[in-house]
Design an enzyme around this catalytic site. Structure first.
Site, short mmCIF file in Angstrom:
data_model
loop_
_atom_site.label_atom_id
_atom_site.label_comp_id
_atom_site.label_asym_id
_atom_site.label_seq_id
_atom_site.Cartn_x
_atom_site.Cartn_y
_atom_site.Cartn_z
N CYS A 124 0.81 -1.50 0.15
CA CYS A 124 -0.04 -0.03 0.17
C CYS A 124 0.81 1.33 -0.04
CB CYS A 124 -1.05 -0.10 1.20
SG CYS A 124 -1.77 1.65 1.37
N GLY A 213 -5.71 1.89 -13.16
CA GLY A 213 -6.63 2.03 -14.46
C GLY A 213 -5.99 1.79 -15.67
N THR A 262 -10.51 -0.59 -10.90
CA THR A 262 -10.79 0.66 -11.41
C THR A 262 -12.00 0.59 -12.35
OG1 THR A 262 -8.51 1.47 -10.99
CG2 THR A 262 -10.11 2.76 -12.50
C1 DHB Z 1 -4.77 1.76 -0.34
C2 DHB Z 1 -4.53 2.32 -1.64
C3 DHB Z 1 -4.02 1.58 -2.42
O1 DHB Z 1 -3.81 1.93 -3.79
C4 DHB Z 1 -3.59 0.15 -2.30
O2 DHB Z 1 -2.99 -0.24 -3.28
C5 DHB Z 1 -3.77 -0.38 -1.01
C6 DHB Z 1 -4.30 0.35 -0.22
C7 DHB Z 1 -5.31 2.65 0.70
O3 DHB Z 1 -5.00 3.65 0.72
O4 DHB Z 1 -6.19 2.13 1.53
#
Ligand code: DHB
Length: 301
Positions: A124, A213, A262
């Site tokens: 993340c 996306g 997405t």
């Molecule tokens: C979150 C956002 C993301 O893009 C991801 O891959 C994992 C977690 C988040 O901010 O919750």
């Protein structure tokens, strides 16, 4: 077809973070033709996440900085139980911990549930201020966390890798060597920034966010292609799939199953039905009998 030992009618999968964790929306995705659904990443304690706006559109996709909003592992797994009361779809439970000990605690909770597959969100991009660099960028952390989880998990483990690593094939090999049964790739790219020119400010409250996306599809396909050459474990491919042809391209590059994220925002929940129909039409026209006939069949120039 089989994915990590689970019988699935199609390789189509709901990516993590898209429809939260509520059992009814996850079941709808299965009814519409997906074989698997992934929950939003669950942490030990509930998390409110970042202040909005947490998501912004641009003409190549979305950027987001959600901040791992989730109800916590106990409430999340309660939804998985409700899901399985009247639905046979495969549930991938995504978990996020701040260190290896937290990942192990989460894994033990998942062991006591009806979850089918465990996905480790090592990548993340949006919580660096709290948790420092994503684990998927650090070889030692990836090895430590995957090995610790593999030692206790009762179900197959997917390690979710980051396109922001400068050597994703090495990270993939390390995750495999540490005991991952499969890889999910790729997580969101960047940080990117979308600006509101009139306000002279970034659109996201958090300024930056992970990019997803159609604009990341060629990168996802290239990285899946590279990793497919060097590991034996299956890849759950994700990154910019919005049509059946996109899904087929990604499988030809080496993905054994494909997750859609997405495109659900762009096209609504019917996207699973349409992608499934487009994949089947392509296979019929071009003489592929089974989804598994598509995996890694790319011929290079
Ligand atoms: C979150 C956002 C993301 O893009 C991801 O891959 C994992 C977690 C988040 O901010 O919750």
């Amino acid at each position: 077809m089989l994915f990590l030992g689970k019988e699935i009618p199609t390789p189509l999968t709901l990516a993590s973070g898209i429809l939260g964790i509520s059992f009814s929306s996850l079941q709808r995705v299965i009814r519409d033709g997906a074989g698997m659904v992934t929950t939003k990443s669950l942490s030990i304690e509930p998390r409110i996440g970042h202040e909005g706006p947490i998501m912004a559109e641009f003409n190549g996709g979305l950027i987001n900085s959600v901040g791992l909003t989730n109800p916590g592992i106990q409430d999340g797994l309660a939804e998985v139980e409700k899901f399985h009361q009247n639905c046979h779809g495969v549930v991938i439970v995504s978990v996020f911990g701040g260190n290896a000990a937290e990942f192990v605690e989460l894994t033990k909770a998942v062991n006591d549930s009806s979850a089918d597959i465990l996905e480790l969100n090592l990548s993340c991009p949006n919580v660096e201020d709290e948790f420092k660099r994503p684990f998927a960028l650090m070889p030692d952390k990836t090895t430590e966390i995957v090995a610790a989880v593999a030692a206790v998990s009762r179900i197959p483990i997917l390690a979710k890798l980051s396109p922001n690593s400068n050597d994703i094939t090495t990270m993939a090999k390390l995750a495999e060597a540490a005991g991952a049964h499969g890889l999910t790739m790729i997580n969101t790219l960047g940080h990117g920034m979308v600006i509101d020119a009139i306000a002279r400010r970034p659109v996201l409250r958090n300024n930056f966010g992970g990019i997803s996306g159609p604009c990341i599809k060629p990168l996802a396909i290239k990285l899946i292609h590279d990793v497919y050459q060097v590991v034996k474990i299956p890849i759950l491919g994700t990154g910019g799939i919005s049509t059946g042809l996109d899904a087929i391209e990604m499988m030809m590059a080496g993905a054994s199953a494909v997750a859609v994220g997405t495109a659900v925002y762009d096209q609504g929940l019917n996207v699973f039905k349409s992608i499934r129909a487009e994949m089947e039409a392509f296979m019929e026209t071009h003489g592929y009998a089974d989804y598994s006939d598509l995996i890694g069949i790319l011929e290079e120039n």
